[in-house]
Design an enzyme around this catalytic site. Structure first.
Site, PDB file in Angstrom:
ATOM      1  N   CYS A  16       0.840  -1.193   0.000  1.00 17.70           N
ATOM      2  CA  CYS A  16       0.000   0.000   0.000  1.00 17.70           C
ATOM      3  C   CYS A  16       0.876   1.244   0.000  1.00 17.70           C
ATOM      4  CB  CYS A  16      -0.935   0.008   1.209  1.00 17.70           C
ATOM      5  SG  CYS A  16      -0.041   0.134   2.783  1.00 17.70           S
ATOM      6  N   CYS A  19       3.242   1.623   2.885  1.00 11.46           N
ATOM      7  CA  CYS A  19       4.490   0.872   2.722  1.00 11.46           C
ATOM      8  C   CYS A  19       5.485   1.674   1.891  1.00 11.46           C
ATOM      9  CB  CYS A  19       4.225  -0.468   2.034  1.00 11.46           C
ATOM     10  SG  CYS A  19       3.072  -1.536   2.917  1.00 11.46           S
ATOM     11  N   CYS A  83      48.043 -15.146  -1.494  1.00 13.80           N
ATOM     12  CA  CYS A  83      48.390 -14.360  -0.305  1.00 13.80           C
ATOM     13  C   CYS A  83      47.284 -13.357  -0.016  1.00 13.80           C
ATOM     14  CB  CYS A  83      49.720 -13.637  -0.494  1.00 13.80           C
ATOM     15  SG  CYS A  83      49.684 -12.360  -1.779  1.00 13.80           S
ATOM     16  N   CYS A  86      46.345 -10.813  -2.716  1.00 13.43           N
ATOM     17  CA  CYS A  86      45.428 -11.327  -3.747  1.00 13.43           C
ATOM     18  C   CYS A  86      43.982 -11.164  -3.275  1.00 13.43           C
ATOM     19  CB  CYS A  86      45.709 -12.797  -4.029  1.00 13.43           C
ATOM     20  SG  CYS A  86      47.417 -13.199  -4.393  1.00 13.43           S
ATOM     21  N   ASP A 504      15.940 -20.190  27.931  1.00 12.52           N
ATOM     22  CA  ASP A 504      14.520 -20.478  28.074  1.00 12.52           C
ATOM     23  C   ASP A 504      14.415 -21.736  28.952  1.00 12.52           C
ATOM     24  OD1 ASP A 504      11.696 -20.580  27.507  1.00 12.52           O
ATOM     25  OD2 ASP A 504      12.170 -22.215  26.126  1.00 12.52           O
ATOM     26  N   ASP A 703      14.301 -22.578  22.124  1.00 15.24           N
ATOM     27  CA  ASP A 703      13.903 -23.526  21.075  1.00 15.24           C
ATOM     28  C   ASP A 703      12.488 -23.313  20.550  1.00 15.24           C
ATOM     29  OD1 ASP A 703      12.418 -24.420  23.290  1.00 15.24           O
ATOM     30  OD2 ASP A 703      12.418 -26.485  22.541  1.00 15.24           O
ATOM     31  N   ASP A 707      10.439 -17.939  21.448  1.00 12.47           N
ATOM     32  CA  ASP A 707      11.825 -17.558  21.732  1.00 12.47           C
ATOM     33  C   ASP A 707      12.453 -16.788  20.576  1.00 12.47           C
ATOM     34  OD1 ASP A 707      11.818 -18.819  24.210  1.00 12.47           O
ATOM     35  OD2 ASP A 707      12.390 -20.747  23.340  1.00 12.47           O
TER      36      ASP A 707
END
Length: 822
Positions: A16, A19, A83, A86, A504, A703, A707
């Site tokens: 829209c 945005c 090296c 480079c 957690d 997990d 979280d």
């Protein structure tokens, strides 16, 4: 000078005018961005860029605004880099292309990873830019596994051949010239038989063969780089060995051009320089091949073929030709070629390569299986659910590969120094030559040549360029062996500085498989009916606690009715309608929000929480019905992992949405230092921010879906790989196994890798700092000693071998919790 660049970007997520305004504002706020035009219809933006804005800063600004630009990623395999100079030149050439947002050139893996805006440039442009610096590049096939080991094996074979040829040609030159100095009778014998002039001509011929054939690579790469005014290591070797050879040639064939005192040949120096550096490169190539062994081991886990059932006919096909929903036959003892779901049969699967658990896992119909794991004694049929690059094993390989090619913040400092190192060395060598010619003792020209060549040879910055990326490759590979994947390279450096590890609770510190332990009913409610209604609601939830309640309900009540209008409210609980009754299950704060009085159940909940149980309430039709207690025991390794973190000098914290009494009980059992409880997902972020002071570096381990914000907001996010995909995507580090040993291993590997990098950098810089003055002649006024170019070549070759060998020690890094080391 201000450079203006026009960018045309394809932007995601705009729907829209608001945005468009937000994206425009995000771009206009960047210093150096002008003439911004964002188009909703074409989902694009046109803008002009000037210093200090960069394509990378534009990409970051759009990401933060929530409208990321569409980008592509290409990996180039580059031949000929030797090296750090480079690396710097290739990096600059690629970064200068319009639309390139990020470049990472890695000497150890001999690759360049480039991120760029879609439509601005093409892979062909990247190849052309690389070619302009004098290096050949190939676009890595995204579907092909990395072949670092195979490439290095082939390179080592070529170098071994060249070393043997160079050594065979150099040995007579060395014996004739240096043997005469070390053993005078040999010198007299040569003079009496073939004579000095013939001896020099023979040395000329043999050395010319060394430089023309095995040593040709230094001249074909080094001289063009010198002419482009971008000298590299090959340039230094070509100039050093070439100068010694040309001076000796003049002495041999045109002696009248030089003073009598300066008529000495250095053919042996030119030949030995090339031979020793080839030996160093050979040893380096062999060692580099071993740095990629972690990826090779992972790739070897995937079988090359698969037996499929198509149109009722059983056939064997290459595993990479599998497609979704193929029916694959898995005989006993075979590796599973792709992720899938069992459709027929039962067996036990060895999943230790993913989970680290030694005991095989029972599998039967509808159970998921993972590609690369090993079938037991039963025969299975599976329907593929992920193939090719989408399998779990392929994703792990990509994570390890990305981590091995990572560019750590410390590398930027190194690159800034080494990019200018070779030109500075050439200037210093020239200055050394002039000083010797001006004030050196007779024969001044000879001393000047020896010193200048020694400076050129000893200062090659190979060790500097290898110091960081080689350690990263080996360290991240060892981390993968221990079940740790570094998704983002800078996490490898940041994790070593962590001071607080926050966890957690459910599924992280605990097993995540709670069981219902207590059910206290309010007056007027029946246990069987309440379990039936509550179990129907919990059956719609994916939360581990919900599964525990559902399991008890099914065990006691049998089949459960269907729930309608199910709604989950993260951090509070769930609600639904069952058989016309409004059922709410959740924490005390949900009941408070619904204005449901808890009565005497509130006191009982406090007692249960002190015992480490999680109290929940159930309400039927707006009236409190029951107190439900669920216990989730600690994982077997949690106490040992927390103790190990304390031994490493780290503080620990628990950040959880669970009730405070329960959280404190679990924390006491685990040995956690600090507890923040009863937090919503946004509250976890605020709690982390409070812990994350200017003097602390914080890592968060979680997990679950709830979280993800905390994982993203912490300095380092560590996701339990057995958790949700959303948590994994938000993390910097992923633990393939479900226990907290991985957290200890991640920190240990991070510290060991960074310690190894510092050792390598100290050696590389100290080596050049100390030996360049020695090569220039610092010891001559004091002791009459001058460093031979041959010794300089040997020292330079050994410095690179030392750095790679030191990095390879990381392959033996141990887990602080030894029983889980592999």
């Amino acid at each position: 000078m201000t450079i203006h660049t026009d960018l045309h970007l394809s932007i995601q997520g705009m729907s829209c005018a608001v945005c468009v305004g937000s994206a425009t504002k995000a771009l206009e706020e960047l210093d150096g961005v002008t003439e911004v035009k964002v188009n909703l219809a074409t989902e694009s933006a046109d803008l002009q860029l000037a210093t200090p804005a960069t394509p990378g800063s534009v990409a970051i600004a759009l990401d933060r605004a929530g409208f990321p630009a569409r980008t592509s990623r290409a990996v180039l395999e580059i031949e000929g880099m030797t090296c750090a100079s480079c690396v710097g030149r290739v990096d600059l050439a690629l970064a200068a292309l319009p639309g390139v947002t990020e470049v990472n050139v890695n000497l150890a893996s001999e690759t360049a990873t480039v991120h760029y805006f879609d439509g601005m440039i093409t892979p062909a442009d990247l190849l052309a830019a690389t070619a302009s610096t004098g290096y050949t590049a190939h676009l890595r096939d995204a579907s092909a596994p990395p072949d670092m080991g195979a490439r290095k094996e082939a390179e080592a074979a070529t170098l071994r051949r060249d070393v043997m040829i160079a050594a065979a040609l150099t040995l007579p030159v060395f014996l004739i010239e240096m043997g005469g100095h070390l053993y005078p009778p040999l010198h007299h014998w040569v003079a009496a038989t073939i004579g000095q002039q013939v001896s020099w001509m023979l040395q000329f011929l043999l050395t010319a063969l060394v430089l023309t054939f095995p040593g040709r690579r230094f001249f074909t790469k080094g001289i063009p780089a010198l002419l482009r005014r971008v000298p590299d290591m090959n340039s230094l070797v070509a100039m050093g060995s070439g100068a010694a050879f040309l001076f000796s040639t003049v002495v041999t064939f045109f002696p009248a051009l030089l003073p009598a005192a300066s008529r000495a040949v250095y053919f042996e120096s030119a030949a030995v320089i090339v031979t020793l550096i080839l030996v160093g490169r050979y040893l380096e190539a062999r060692a580099k091949g071993r740095t990629g062994q972690a990826i090779a081991r992972l790739i070897d886990l995937a079988p090359k073929t698969a037996r499929v059932l198509r149109d009722g006919i059983e056939r064997e096909i290459p595993a990479d030709e599998l497609v979704l929903d193929d029916i694959v036959l898995i005989p006993p003892g075979a590796r599973i070629p792709a992720d899938g779901v069992v459709t027929e049969g039962s067996s036990h699967i060895d999943e230790s390569m993913i989970t680290g658990e030694p005991l095989p896992v029972a599998k039967t119909q509808d159970d998921p299986v993972t590609g690369g794991t090993v079938n037991g004694t039963g025969a299975l049929r599976i329907r593929t659910s992920a193939v090719g690059r989408d399998t779990t094993l392929s994703q792990i390989v990509r994570m390890v590969q990305d981590a091995q090619g990572a560019r750590l913040p410390i590398q930027s400092l190194v690159d800034g120094i080494t990019l200018w190192f070779v030109p500075v060395v050439m200037g210093f060598a020239t200055l050394t030559l002039l000083i010797w010619l001006a004030v050196g003792p007779a024969p001044a020209l000879t001393h000047a040549l020896v010193a200048g060549v020694a400076v050129l040879i000893i200062a090659c910055p190979c060790a500097m360029g290898l110091a960081t990326p080689t350690s990263i490759m080996v360290g991240t590979g060892r981390a993968a062996d221990l079940g740790v994947l570094f998704r983002k390279g800078d996490a490898l450096q940041a994790l070593q500085s962590a001071t607080i590890i926050a966890f957690d609770k459910t599924g992280t510190l605990t097993l995540g498989k709670p069981t219902l332990t207590d059910l206290h009913l309010a007056d007027g409610f029946d246990r069987a009916n309440l379990l039936r209604l509550v179990g129907a609601v919990e059956a719609q939830s994916e939360h581990p606690i919900a599964h525990a309640i559902e399991a008890t309900a099914r065990a006691e009540c049998g089949p459960l009715p269907n729930a309608q209008d199910f709604r989950a409210q993260p951090g509070f609980g769930i609600r639904a309608t069952v058989d016309g009754h409004s059922v709410i299950v959740g924490a005390a704060r949900l009941m408070a929000r619904e204005k449901i009085a808890l009565g005497e159940l509130e006191d009982q909940a406090a007692t249960l929480a002190v015992d480490g149980k999680t109290p929940l309430y159930a309400a039927i039709d707006g009236e409190i019905a029951a107190l439900i207690a669920v216990a989730d025991p600690l994982k077997p390794t949690t106490r040992a992992a927390v103790a190990a973190l304390h031994d490493m000098g780290l503080k620990t914290a628990m950040i959880t949405g669970d009730a405070a009494p329960t959280a404190h009980a679990i924390a006491r059992e685990a040995g956690i230092d600090h507890v923040e409880a009863e937090l919503l997902p946004r509250g976890k972020v605020k709690a982390l921010a409070a812990l994350n002071t200017d003097t602390e570096t914080l890592a968060f381990v979680g997990d679950g879906i709830n979280d993800a914000p905390a994982l993203a907001s912490a300095d380092i996010g560590i996701a339990i790989g057995t958790g949700t995909d959303i948590a994994v995507e938000a993390a910097d580090v992923v633990l393939m196994r479900g226990d907290l040993t991985g957290v200890v291993n991640a920190i240990a590997i991070s510290r060991a890798t960074m310690r190894n990098i510092r050792q390598n950098l100290f050696w590389a810089f100290a080596y050049n700092t100390a030996l360049i003055p020695v090569a220039a002649g610092l010891l001559y006024p004091l002791f009459g000693l001058q460093l031979s170019p041959m010794l300089a070549a040997g020292a330079m070759a050994l410095s690179s071998v030392f750095v790679v060998s030191n990095a390879l020690r990381l392959r033996n890094a141990k887990s602080p919790i030894q029983k889980d080391a592999t």
